[in-house]
Structures are given as structure tokens and as C-alpha cells.
Scaffold this motif. Sequence first.
Motif, mmCIF file in Angstrom:
data_model
loop_
_atom_site.group_PDB
_atom_site.id
_atom_site.type_symbol
_atom_site.label_atom_id
_atom_site.label_comp_id
_atom_site.label_asym_id
_atom_site.label_seq_id
_atom_site.Cartn_x
_atom_site.Cartn_y
_atom_site.Cartn_z
ATOM 1 N N MET A 120 0.828 -1.204 0.000
ATOM 2 C CA MET A 120 0.000 0.000 0.000
ATOM 3 C C MET A 120 0.864 1.256 0.000
ATOM 4 S SD MET A 120 -3.150 -1.046 2.524
ATOM 5 C CE MET A 120 -3.830 0.585 2.541
ATOM 6 N N ILE A 121 1.951 1.241 0.776
ATOM 7 C CA ILE A 121 2.843 2.398 0.822
ATOM 8 C C ILE A 121 3.491 2.612 -0.541
ATOM 9 C CG2 ILE A 121 5.028 3.234 1.788
ATOM 10 C CD1 ILE A 121 4.132 1.949 4.467
ATOM 11 N N PHE B 201 1.288 8.999 -5.783
ATOM 12 C CA PHE B 201 1.641 10.376 -5.466
ATOM 13 C C PHE B 201 2.591 10.927 -6.516
ATOM 14 C CE2 PHE B 201 4.144 13.563 -3.076
ATOM 15 C CZ PHE B 201 3.110 14.422 -2.762
ATOM 16 N N SER B 202 3.590 10.140 -6.913
ATOM 17 C CA SER B 202 4.528 10.626 -7.930
ATOM 18 C C SER B 202 3.832 10.767 -9.280
ATOM 19 C CB SER B 202 5.742 9.699 -8.030
ATOM 20 O OG SER B 202 5.347 8.413 -8.401
ATOM 21 N N LEU C 282 0.669 11.549 -9.669
ATOM 22 C CA LEU C 282 -0.110 12.785 -9.547
ATOM 23 C C LEU C 282 0.793 14.010 -9.659
ATOM 24 C CD1 LEU C 282 -2.606 11.898 -6.678
ATOM 25 C CD2 LEU C 282 -3.154 12.323 -9.070
ATOM 26 N N ARG C 283 1.972 13.929 -9.067
ATOM 27 C CA ARG C 283 2.907 15.049 -9.123
ATOM 28 C C ARG C 283 3.329 15.315 -10.573
ATOM 29 N NH1 ARG C 283 7.786 14.189 -5.502
ATOM 30 N NH2 ARG C 283 6.298 14.641 -3.869
ATOM 31 N N SER C 284 3.664 14.241 -11.304
ATOM 32 C CA SER C 284 4.081 14.438 -12.697
ATOM 33 C C SER C 284 2.915 14.964 -13.540
ATOM 34 C CB SER C 284 4.630 13.138 -13.281
ATOM 35 O OG SER C 284 3.625 12.169 -13.388
ATOM 36 N N GLU C 285 1.712 14.467 -13.285
ATOM 37 C CA GLU C 285 0.542 14.976 -14.004
ATOM 38 C C GLU C 285 0.309 16.443 -13.680
ATOM 39 O OE1 GLU C 285 -4.204 13.991 -14.328
ATOM 40 O OE2 GLU C 285 -2.840 12.397 -13.686
#
Length: 126
Positions: free
Chosen positions: A70-71, A78-79, A81-84
Amino acid sequence: RRLFFDTHALVCLLEENGFTTQQSEVIVSALVKIMNTNLDMIYKDMVTKVQQEIALQQVMSHIGGVKKDMIILEKSEFSALRSENEKIKLELQQIKKQVMDEITKVRADNKLNLNLEKSRVKELVS
């Protein structure tokens, strides 16, 4: 295996109530066999403390593995989403630049038209 009643006392009780010693011993022996069979069936369904602890450790290990997964998924999400988000920021900056260029063109066109109109008005006046 322990029995939780006194077999000799039961034999004596049966003898006091009219059974012979042999009959009493056979009855008590049958009761002991029945109880042992029942206990065997009950124990077959039970687990020992060691088995329970092993099963608990296995479950905890699986839970730990799931937590790690899960982590990892959370970090990758998260990464992603960050790149998007970065892509969207770049697109927004490009659109902003295009809008600013269009505004500059419109202003320049308006100034040119205004200056042309001023020139025409001055020519008409003169």
C-alpha cells in the motif's frame, strides 16, 4: 489425559445401587471410552497455543506485506499525480503565454486602428 471425576467413586456408587463390581467397572469403562472419544473429537478441532501463535505471526506477516504494498502504491500514485500536475502546469503556462500574445496582438491592432483613424480625422480636418 485427566478425567474430571473419580471413577472409583462412580464404581462404588453403582455397586451401592445394585450393580455388581464387574458391571460397575464395565459401565465406568464405557463412560471413560465415550468421554475420551468425545475429547478426541473436540481436541481435533482445537489448535495449540503454538499453532495459534504461528498462525498469528503468518497473518501479521501478510498484513505487513500488504502495508508495504500500500505504501509503495501510495508513493507511486503520489509521484504519478505530481508528474501529471507538472504537465498541467506547463500546459497552463503555455496557454497563458498564448493568451498574453493574443492580448498583445489585439492591443497592437487597436492602437494601429486608432492611429489610422486619428490620421484620417487629421487629414479630413486639414
